[in-house]
Design a protein around this motif. Sequence first.
Motif, PDB file in Angstrom:
ATOM      1  N   ARG A  31       0.818  -1.347   0.062  1.00  0.00           N
ATOM      2  CA  ARG A  31      -0.104   0.147   0.011  1.00  0.00           C
ATOM      3  C   ARG A  31       0.775   1.480   0.066  1.00  0.00           C
ATOM      4  O   ARG A  31       0.496   2.285  -0.403  1.00  0.00           O
ATOM      5  CB  ARG A  31      -0.931  -0.110   1.248  1.00  0.00           C
ATOM      6  N   VAL A  32       2.061   1.148   0.471  1.00  0.00           N
ATOM      7  CA  VAL A  32       2.765   2.311   0.816  1.00  0.00           C
ATOM      8  C   VAL A  32       3.674   2.601  -0.650  1.00  0.00           C
ATOM      9  O   VAL A  32       3.644   3.746  -1.291  1.00  0.00           O
ATOM     10  CB  VAL A  32       3.912   1.997   1.769  1.00  0.00           C
ATOM     11  N   LEU A  37       3.121   7.554   1.182  1.00  0.00           N
ATOM     12  CA  LEU A  37       2.955   8.434   2.233  1.00  0.00           C
ATOM     13  C   LEU A  37       3.924   9.312   2.578  1.00  0.00           C
ATOM     14  O   LEU A  37       3.366  10.743   3.296  1.00  0.00           O
ATOM     15  CB  LEU A  37       2.913   7.404   3.544  1.00  0.00           C
ATOM     16  N   ALA A  40       2.458  13.034   1.299  1.00  0.00           N
ATOM     17  CA  ALA A  40       1.246  13.671   2.184  1.00  0.00           C
ATOM     18  C   ALA A  40       2.225  14.190   3.528  1.00  0.00           C
ATOM     19  O   ALA A  40       1.768  15.309   4.151  1.00  0.00           O
ATOM     20  CB  ALA A  40       0.302  12.798   2.652  1.00  0.00           C
ATOM     21  N   LEU A  41       3.158  13.358   3.970  1.00  0.00           N
ATOM     22  CA  LEU A  41       3.750  13.960   5.262  1.00  0.00           C
ATOM     23  C   LEU A  41       4.675  15.064   4.974  1.00  0.00           C
ATOM     24  O   LEU A  41       4.716  15.921   6.035  1.00  0.00           O
ATOM     25  CB  LEU A  41       4.777  12.664   5.863  1.00  0.00           C
ATOM     26  N   SER A  81      -2.595  17.866   2.620  1.00  0.00           N
ATOM     27  CA  SER A  81      -1.871  16.810   3.242  1.00  0.00           C
ATOM     28  C   SER A  81      -2.880  15.891   4.120  1.00  0.00           C
ATOM     29  O   SER A  81      -2.704  14.459   4.049  1.00  0.00           O
ATOM     30  CB  SER A  81      -0.619  17.389   3.841  1.00  0.00           C
ATOM     31  N   PHE A  85      -3.417  11.652   3.680  1.00  0.00           N
ATOM     32  CA  PHE A  85      -3.524  10.765   4.686  1.00  0.00           C
ATOM     33  C   PHE A  85      -4.948   9.820   4.527  1.00  0.00           C
ATOM     34  O   PHE A  85      -4.915   8.841   4.868  1.00  0.00           O
ATOM     35  CB  PHE A  85      -3.515  11.306   5.892  1.00  0.00           C
ATOM     36  N   TYR A  88      -4.664   7.594   1.885  1.00  0.00           N
ATOM     37  CA  TYR A  88      -3.689   6.229   2.102  1.00  0.00           C
ATOM     38  C   TYR A  88      -4.635   5.429   2.968  1.00  0.00           C
ATOM     39  O   TYR A  88      -4.408   4.055   2.915  1.00  0.00           O
ATOM     40  CB  TYR A  88      -2.665   7.105   2.892  1.00  0.00           C
ATOM     41  N   CYS A  89      -5.525   5.803   3.881  1.00  0.00           N
ATOM     42  CA  CYS A  89      -6.130   4.777   4.877  1.00  0.00           C
ATOM     43  C   CYS A  89      -7.385   4.355   3.854  1.00  0.00           C
ATOM     44  O   CYS A  89      -7.789   3.400   4.464  1.00  0.00           O
ATOM     45  CB  CYS A  89      -6.499   5.670   5.998  1.00  0.00           C
TER      46      CYS A  89
END
Length: 224
Positions: A31-32, A37, A40-41, A81, A85, A88-89
Amino acid sequence: MGQGQKGSSEKKEGKKRRDESPAPEDDNRCRVCRFPLLVALLQLLLGVAITAVAFLMLAISPSLLARETPHWAGIILCLVSILGFILYCITYLPDERSSKQFIVKLLYFILCTIGLVISVLVMAFAGHHYSQTSNFKCELMIDDCMCKLDESDPIARTFIYEGVGDCAVITGTLTLYFLLQIVLNLAQALVCAVGAFIMWKHRYQVFFAGLQIGSPSSQQWHKV
């Protein structure tokens, strides 16, 4: 006897096909890979940094304009951002079979593009004000700092910064903050460009490229 052998061969064939299909645990680990990720970070960290520097600039003089203290740009990019996240979830489904996933992806792509434009605008304003403040000739008048680009010009525009106890803050600290805003927004523009490119590439060139062939029950996949 023939039926028993036939059932055994079907079980073996089904097991072989299951082994050839993608493993669900590999799907979770990747998934990463499907949505970085880190993008967004970085957007969150840079947005917070831009906002913090903008409020530090505003603390120097309350007469600074909104285009000179781009806290609004940092706040908008922090919201972008947060959407990253959320994306991503969301559980990954190939080919946008989930309408929720498709809407969030499209919204994230649009906001990344808007964030790129905002960062470029902030860089333009910060660069303009940096060139001005680095060439200012200032004079302290009680608690206000009056600055001009050319003291010999009687009709030159006068910039008044209220609540400043030392004009060196305008020509020194404020100039440094403008330079810092240029660097931060340049980095933010690059990150937003990468985020928008990832969404475009994921939609049209697809990172996970698996074609399902054969009957639905076989679940046989080939990488292309």
